[in-house]
Design an enzyme around this catalytic site. Structure first.
Site, PDB file in Angstrom:
ATOM      1  N   ALA A   1     -16.926  -8.467  -8.284  1.00  0.00           N
ATOM      2  CA  ALA A   1     -18.172  -8.124  -7.602  1.00  0.00           C
ATOM      3  C   ALA A   1     -17.941  -7.909  -6.110  1.00  0.00           C
ATOM      4  CB  ALA A   1     -19.193  -9.238  -7.832  1.00  0.00           C
ATOM      5  N   GLY A   2     -16.717  -7.545  -5.743  1.00  0.00           N
ATOM      6  CA  GLY A   2     -16.380  -7.291  -4.337  1.00  0.00           C
ATOM      7  C   GLY A   2     -16.722  -5.861  -3.940  1.00  0.00           C
ATOM      8  N   GLY A   3     -16.103  -5.404  -2.867  1.00  0.00           N
ATOM      9  CA  GLY A   3     -16.404  -4.080  -2.341  1.00  0.00           C
ATOM     10  C   GLY A   3     -16.151  -2.959  -3.336  1.00  0.00           C
TER      11      GLY A   3
ATOM     12  N   ASP B   1     -13.773   5.756  -2.360  1.00  0.00           N
ATOM     13  CA  ASP B   1     -13.287   5.065  -3.574  1.00  0.00           C
ATOM     14  C   ASP B   1     -14.058   5.473  -4.828  1.00  0.00           C
ATOM     15  OD1 ASP B   1     -11.265   3.537  -2.484  1.00  0.00           O
ATOM     16  OD2 ASP B   1     -12.609   1.902  -1.946  1.00  0.00           O
TER      17      ASP B   1
ATOM     18  N   SER C   1       0.810  -1.224   0.000  1.00  0.00           N
ATOM     19  CA  SER C   1       0.000   0.000   0.000  1.00  0.00           C
ATOM     20  C   SER C   1       0.841   1.271   0.000  1.00  0.00           C
ATOM     21  CB  SER C   1      -0.908   0.023   1.230  1.00  0.00           C
ATOM     22  OG  SER C   1      -1.569   1.268   1.275  1.00  0.00           O
TER      23      SER C   1
ATOM     24  N   LYS D   1     -13.241  -4.288   3.459  1.00  0.00           N
ATOM     25  CA  LYS D   1     -14.106  -3.107   3.352  1.00  0.00           C
ATOM     26  C   LYS D   1     -15.550  -3.368   3.773  1.00  0.00           C
ATOM     27  CE  LYS D   1     -11.323  -0.997  -0.152  1.00  0.00           C
ATOM     28  NZ  LYS D   1     -11.231  -0.335  -1.420  1.00  0.00           N
TER      29      LYS D   1
ATOM     30  N   GLY E   1      -4.663   1.938 -11.378  1.00  0.00           N
ATOM     31  CA  GLY E   1      -5.461   2.522 -10.296  1.00  0.00           C
ATOM     32  C   GLY E   1      -4.835   3.719  -9.605  1.00  0.00           C
TER      33      GLY E   1
END
Ligand code: NDP
Length: 264
Positions: free
Chosen positions: A122-124, A100, A15, A64, A229
């Site tokens: 299809a996650g957070g 986000d 991160s 999340k 990203g």
């Protein structure tokens, strides 16, 4: 007293959030420090947050949705999607936000008008991005490896698919929101399917930053305009920092110092 902030995730060593937020705190002489916490069990999020006496935190994969559950109160867009990436300690209460989705909208601005999007995953992150796109009247289809997580999208998305029943359309933008490629060499769907999808889109984006995922590599080979990203990360980070400092610092200045950290 110096305030302490952190990012929770598993994995979390990759991160860039500590670098980004510390760059703002240092650059603007704000008495705070930001660290990372490798959290294995999402149900321990709340107790860990308070044990560390944090003033605020960010939350990344795969916690999340656990963060949403850990909050005393959830505000704004996070309430709609059930996904929290920013936590604030407000007088001993845990308040949850999602930055986000707006970070992502900032990132795709340069693609111009987008009408039809395929979200892979299809996650957070997928929930936040898809809901935000739909709110802007953009047609969104969702493709995920397994069926269970698609349930959330059934009523809001144009179409929902697993790998078994996928039907190809023409897209303006395809976004990889899966963690495929984060710490492995996997594509977010079978190779032939990804090939077909890439042959039918104008733009490609990946939520993953820092390394070129196999998905983006394939887009690059096909000469499709893509972005990783990083801008989404910057967008969500600026908005999270504004919450951390309770608007004591100017957004423009936060952005300036956070952007600077990307060159480190
Ligand atoms: P979640 O754990 O909530 O969801 C993960 C999703 O990825 C699920 O849909 C899962 O499918 C799918 N998936 C995982 N591995 C594979 C694989 N090998 N092949 C196909 N599908 C797979 O994660 P998040 O939504 O929180 O995060 C997803 C990614 O987005 C992460 O890589 C994260 O780093 C990145 N991210 C980047 C941000 C930025 O600012 N740039 C902000 C937020 C996230 P299934 O349901 O079948 O398990």
């Amino acid at each position: 007293m110096k305030k302490l902030f952190a990012i929770f995730g598993n994995p979390v060593s990759h991160s860039r959030s500590p670098l980004m937020h510390n760059s703002v705190f240092k650059g603007l002489n704000y008495k705070a420090c930001y660290t990372r916490v490798h959290l294995l069990d999402g149900t321990k999020l709340r107790e860990t947050f308070f044990n560390l006496k944090l003033s605020g935190a960010n939350v990344t994969v795969p916690h999340k949705e656990a963060a949403f559950k850990a909050c005393d109160e959830v505000r704004g867009f996070a309430k709609k999607v059930g996904v929290v990436n920013t936590l604030i300690n407000e007088n001993g209460k845990l308040i949850g936000y999602n930055t986000d989705a707006d970070g992502f909208m900032f990132a795709i601005e340069e693609f111009g008008k987008i009408n039809n999007v395929l979200v892979i995953g299809a996650g957070g992150t997928a929930k936040a991005l898809a809901s935000r796109l739909i709110q802007n009247n953009i047609k969104v289809s969702v493709l995920n490896r397994s069926a269970s997580r698609l349930e959330y999208f059934k009523d809001i998305a144009h179409r929902c698919y697993t790998w078994d029943n996928f039907e190809l359309e023409k897209y303006d933008l395809v976004v990889n929101t899966t963690s495929a490629g984060l710490k492995d060499d996997e594509l977010p769907a079978p190779k032939d399917m990804i090939d077909d999808i890439l042959d039918n889109t104008l733009f490609v984006a990946d939520a993953i930053y820092g390394n070129l995922t196999p998905f983006l590599k394939q887009a690059n080979e096909k000469a499709i305009t893509y972005k990783d990203g990083a801008d989404m990360l910057l967008g969500q980070g600026v908005l999270a920092n504004e919450l951390f400092v309770n608007k004591e610092l100017k957004l423009k200045k936060i952005k300036f110092f956070m952007q600077k950290s990307f060159n480190l």
